[in-house]
Design a protein around this motif. Sequence first.
Motif, PDB file in Angstrom:
ATOM      1  N   PHE A  10      -4.440 -32.259  35.029  1.00 56.08           N
ATOM      2  CA  PHE A  10      -3.899 -31.699  33.793  1.00 56.08           C
ATOM      3  C   PHE A  10      -4.824 -30.585  33.282  1.00 56.08           C
ATOM      4  CE2 PHE A  10      -2.417 -36.017  34.275  1.00 56.08           C
ATOM      5  CZ  PHE A  10      -1.074 -35.952  33.932  1.00 56.08           C
ATOM      6  N   GLN A  11      -4.915 -29.522  34.046  1.00 53.35           N
ATOM      7  CA  GLN A  11      -5.835 -28.450  33.714  1.00 53.35           C
ATOM      8  C   GLN A  11      -5.487 -27.825  32.363  1.00 53.35           C
ATOM      9  OE1 GLN A  11      -5.258 -26.162  37.397  1.00 53.35           O
ATOM     10  NE2 GLN A  11      -7.334 -26.702  37.999  1.00 53.35           N
ATOM     11  N   GLY A  12      -6.488 -27.745  31.488  1.00 53.57           N
ATOM     12  CA  GLY A  12      -6.285 -27.142  30.179  1.00 53.57           C
ATOM     13  C   GLY A  12      -5.784 -28.101  29.115  1.00 53.57           C
ATOM     14  N   TRP A  13      -5.477 -29.356  29.479  1.00 54.72           N
ATOM     15  CA  TRP A  13      -5.013 -30.336  28.497  1.00 54.72           C
ATOM     16  C   TRP A  13      -6.210 -31.024  27.839  1.00 54.72           C
ATOM     17  CZ3 TRP A  13      -0.044 -33.553  29.344  1.00 54.72           C
ATOM     18  CH2 TRP A  13       0.954 -32.783  29.945  1.00 54.72           C
ATOM     19  N   LYS A  14      -6.055 -31.370  26.565  1.00 58.20           N
ATOM     20  CA  LYS A  14      -7.031 -32.229  25.909  1.00 58.20           C
ATOM     21  C   LYS A  14      -6.892 -33.642  26.474  1.00 58.20           C
ATOM     22  CE  LYS A  14      -7.119 -29.713  21.521  1.00 58.20           C
ATOM     23  NZ  LYS A  14      -6.863 -29.814  20.045  1.00 58.20           N
ATOM     24  N   LEU A  15      -8.008 -34.345  26.575  1.00 62.72           N
ATOM     25  CA  LEU A  15      -7.961 -35.671  27.185  1.00 62.72           C
ATOM     26  C   LEU A  15      -7.052 -36.612  26.406  1.00 62.72           C
ATOM     27  CD1 LEU A  15      -8.856 -37.632  29.361  1.00 62.72           C
ATOM     28  CD2 LEU A  15     -10.896 -38.134  27.997  1.00 62.72           C
ATOM     29  N   GLU A  16      -7.061 -36.533  25.094  1.00 64.78           N
ATOM     30  CA  GLU A  16      -6.196 -37.431  24.318  1.00 64.78           C
ATOM     31  C   GLU A  16      -4.720 -37.175  24.621  1.00 64.78           C
ATOM     32  OE1 GLU A  16      -8.638 -35.411  23.254  1.00 64.78           O
ATOM     33  OE2 GLU A  16      -8.308 -34.840  21.141  1.00 64.78           O
ATOM     34  N   ILE A  25       4.709 -42.104  30.386  1.00 64.54           N
ATOM     35  CA  ILE A  25       5.540 -42.140  31.597  1.00 64.54           C
ATOM     36  C   ILE A  25       5.281 -43.389  32.438  1.00 64.54           C
ATOM     37  CG2 ILE A  25       5.757 -39.638  31.645  1.00 64.54           C
ATOM     38  CD1 ILE A  25       3.762 -39.591  33.969  1.00 64.54           C
ATOM     39  N   GLY A  26       4.283 -44.208  32.049  1.00 68.21           N
ATOM     40  CA  GLY A  26       4.145 -45.501  32.694  1.00 68.21           C
ATOM     41  C   GLY A  26       2.861 -45.795  33.428  1.00 68.21           C
ATOM     42  N   TYR A  27       1.875 -44.896  33.357  1.00 70.07           N
ATOM     43  CA  TYR A  27       0.582 -45.191  33.988  1.00 70.07           C
ATOM     44  C   TYR A  27      -0.200 -46.177  33.123  1.00 70.07           C
ATOM     45  CZ  TYR A  27       1.024 -41.477  37.483  1.00 70.07           C
ATOM     46  OH  TYR A  27       1.433 -40.714  38.548  1.00 70.07           O
ATOM     47  N   GLY A  28      -0.965 -47.034  33.810  1.00 68.42           N
ATOM     48  CA  GLY A  28      -1.791 -48.002  33.099  1.00 68.42           C
ATOM     49  C   GLY A  28      -3.193 -47.523  32.835  1.00 68.42           C
ATOM     50  N   GLY A  29      -3.573 -46.371  33.431  1.00 64.18           N
ATOM     51  CA  GLY A  29      -4.926 -45.889  33.240  1.00 64.18           C
ATOM     52  C   GLY A  29      -5.069 -44.422  33.596  1.00 64.18           C
ATOM     53  N   VAL A  30      -6.170 -43.844  33.135  1.00 64.74           N
ATOM     54  CA  VAL A  30      -6.534 -42.465  33.464  1.00 64.74           C
ATOM     55  C   VAL A  30      -7.965 -42.479  33.986  1.00 64.74           C
ATOM     56  CG1 VAL A  30      -7.011 -40.161  32.530  1.00 64.74           C
ATOM     57  CG2 VAL A  30      -4.974 -41.418  31.778  1.00 64.74           C
ATOM     58  N   ALA A  58      -5.367 -46.282  21.334  1.00 66.49           N
ATOM     59  CA  ALA A  58      -4.192 -45.914  20.549  1.00 66.49           C
ATOM     60  C   ALA A  58      -3.009 -45.562  21.446  1.00 66.49           C
ATOM     61  CB  ALA A  58      -4.528 -44.735  19.634  1.00 66.49           C
ATOM     62  N   ALA A  59      -3.292 -44.985  22.601  1.00 67.87           N
ATOM     63  CA  ALA A  59      -2.236 -44.632  23.548  1.00 67.87           C
ATOM     64  C   ALA A  59      -1.770 -45.827  24.369  1.00 67.87           C
ATOM     65  CB  ALA A  59      -2.717 -43.525  24.481  1.00 67.87           C
ATOM     66  N   ASP A  60      -2.475 -46.935  24.228  1.00 66.64           N
ATOM     67  CA  ASP A  60      -2.181 -48.162  24.981  1.00 66.64           C
ATOM     68  C   ASP A  60      -2.310 -47.932  26.484  1.00 66.64           C
ATOM     69  OD1 ASP A  60      -1.601 -50.865  25.248  1.00 66.64           O
ATOM     70  OD2 ASP A  60       0.573 -50.534  25.339  1.00 66.64           O
ATOM     71  N   THR A  61      -3.395 -47.265  26.855  1.00 65.24           N
ATOM     72  CA  THR A  61      -3.723 -47.087  28.265  1.00 65.24           C
ATOM     73  C   THR A  61      -5.218 -47.281  28.431  1.00 65.24           C
ATOM     74  OG1 THR A  61      -3.352 -45.667  30.195  1.00 65.24           O
ATOM     75  CG2 THR A  61      -4.162 -44.588  28.212  1.00 65.24           C
ATOM     76  N   ALA A  62      -5.658 -47.450  29.661  1.00 65.06           N
ATOM     77  CA  ALA A  62      -7.076 -47.697  29.934  1.00 65.06           C
ATOM     78  C   ALA A  62      -7.746 -46.440  30.470  1.00 65.06           C
ATOM     79  CB  ALA A  62      -7.228 -48.834  30.948  1.00 65.06           C
ATOM     80  N   ILE A  63      -9.022 -46.290  30.177  1.00 61.62           N
ATOM     81  CA  ILE A  63      -9.835 -45.338  30.921  1.00 61.62           C
ATOM     82  C   ILE A  63     -10.367 -46.114  32.121  1.00 61.62           C
ATOM     83  CG2 ILE A  63     -11.939 -43.954  30.909  1.00 61.62           C
ATOM     84  CD1 ILE A  63     -11.358 -43.291  27.988  1.00 61.62           C
ATOM     85  N   ALA A  64      -9.787 -45.829  33.285  1.00 61.82           N
ATOM     86  CA  ALA A  64     -10.081 -46.631  34.471  1.00 61.82           C
ATOM     87  C   ALA A  64     -11.520 -46.459  34.925  1.00 61.82           C
ATOM     88  CB  ALA A  64      -9.130 -46.257  35.598  1.00 61.82           C
ATOM     89  N   GLY A  65     -12.047 -45.248  34.773  1.00 58.01           N
ATOM     90  CA  GLY A  65     -13.402 -44.978  35.226  1.00 58.01           C
ATOM     91  C   GLY A  65     -13.601 -43.489  35.375  1.00 58.01           C
ATOM     92  N   ILE A  66     -14.623 -43.101  36.139  1.00 56.19           N
ATOM     93  CA  ILE A  66     -14.975 -41.685  36.291  1.00 56.19           C
ATOM     94  C   ILE A  66     -15.203 -41.348  37.765  1.00 56.19           C
ATOM     95  CG2 ILE A  66     -15.901 -41.491  33.961  1.00 56.19           C
ATOM     96  CD1 ILE A  66     -18.710 -41.780  35.069  1.00 56.19           C
TER      97      ILE A  66
END
Length: 279
Positions: A10-16, A25-30, A58-66
Amino acid sequence: MKFAICNEIFQGWKLEDVLKYAARIGYGGVEIAPFTLANSVNDISRQERQRLRDAASAADTAIAGIHWLLVKPEGLYLNHTDTAIRAKTTTYFVDLVRFCADLGGKIMVVGSPKQRNILPGVSPEQAADWALETLREPVKRAEDKQVTICFEPLAPAETNFINTAADAIRFVQRLPSPAFKIILDVKAMSFETKPIPQIIDESWPHFAHFHANDKNLKGPGFGDVDFRPIAAALKKKNYNGFVSVEVFKFEEGPEAIATRSLEYLRRVFTAESPTPGSR
């Protein structure tokens, strides 16, 4: 099975905004590439880390890792001949462990092929010794923070240091720890001589994360790799970690990559299991 997607798509998008869209759209993590946020994770304040963690909640998703850990800042190298460079890299890995934990992430993927190539005049054995020396303290810190550092085998076209899952397992077993595992990546496994389902079978339980992509550098379902036997092999092992979409060619655009990849993964992971054995 939990599905995640890497934020550099997602180039240029804010992380939030990435977090909100992925959840919608249905992902459980980023999965986050730190270089997309700052030159160094040390430039990201405690308050900003908490804000990002709250945004994921707040988005009801996980930060999976880095992942893509050593792209920035410049001057880092896992197995360099210079002791000072290795020491600097160790310190930054410790900083990365803290950053990952502060975001609520559980996985750190050590790929960064350009920062681990065996340098001229160095033997593979010496390179491995230096790499383990660099990672020893970060692995200890990862244990304390309940983070798992996952070393990634990559194809010879990308790096000359640890190219197969079997090599990666032998490497991490030299530093025994529940916080030191490997990651399997479909693109990388496509260049091994063994079928991917066999690699999955032989690598369990040593992997703790999984990257979904195609050997054409695009998303799952965008190329010739059949994910049905891959899904069957993961389900056979009761793998319950993330299957994370990581791509390297972005021409379709982030929305198309994200939606089509997820649709394909959902389809193959819920399909009737085929006989494993194909690529």
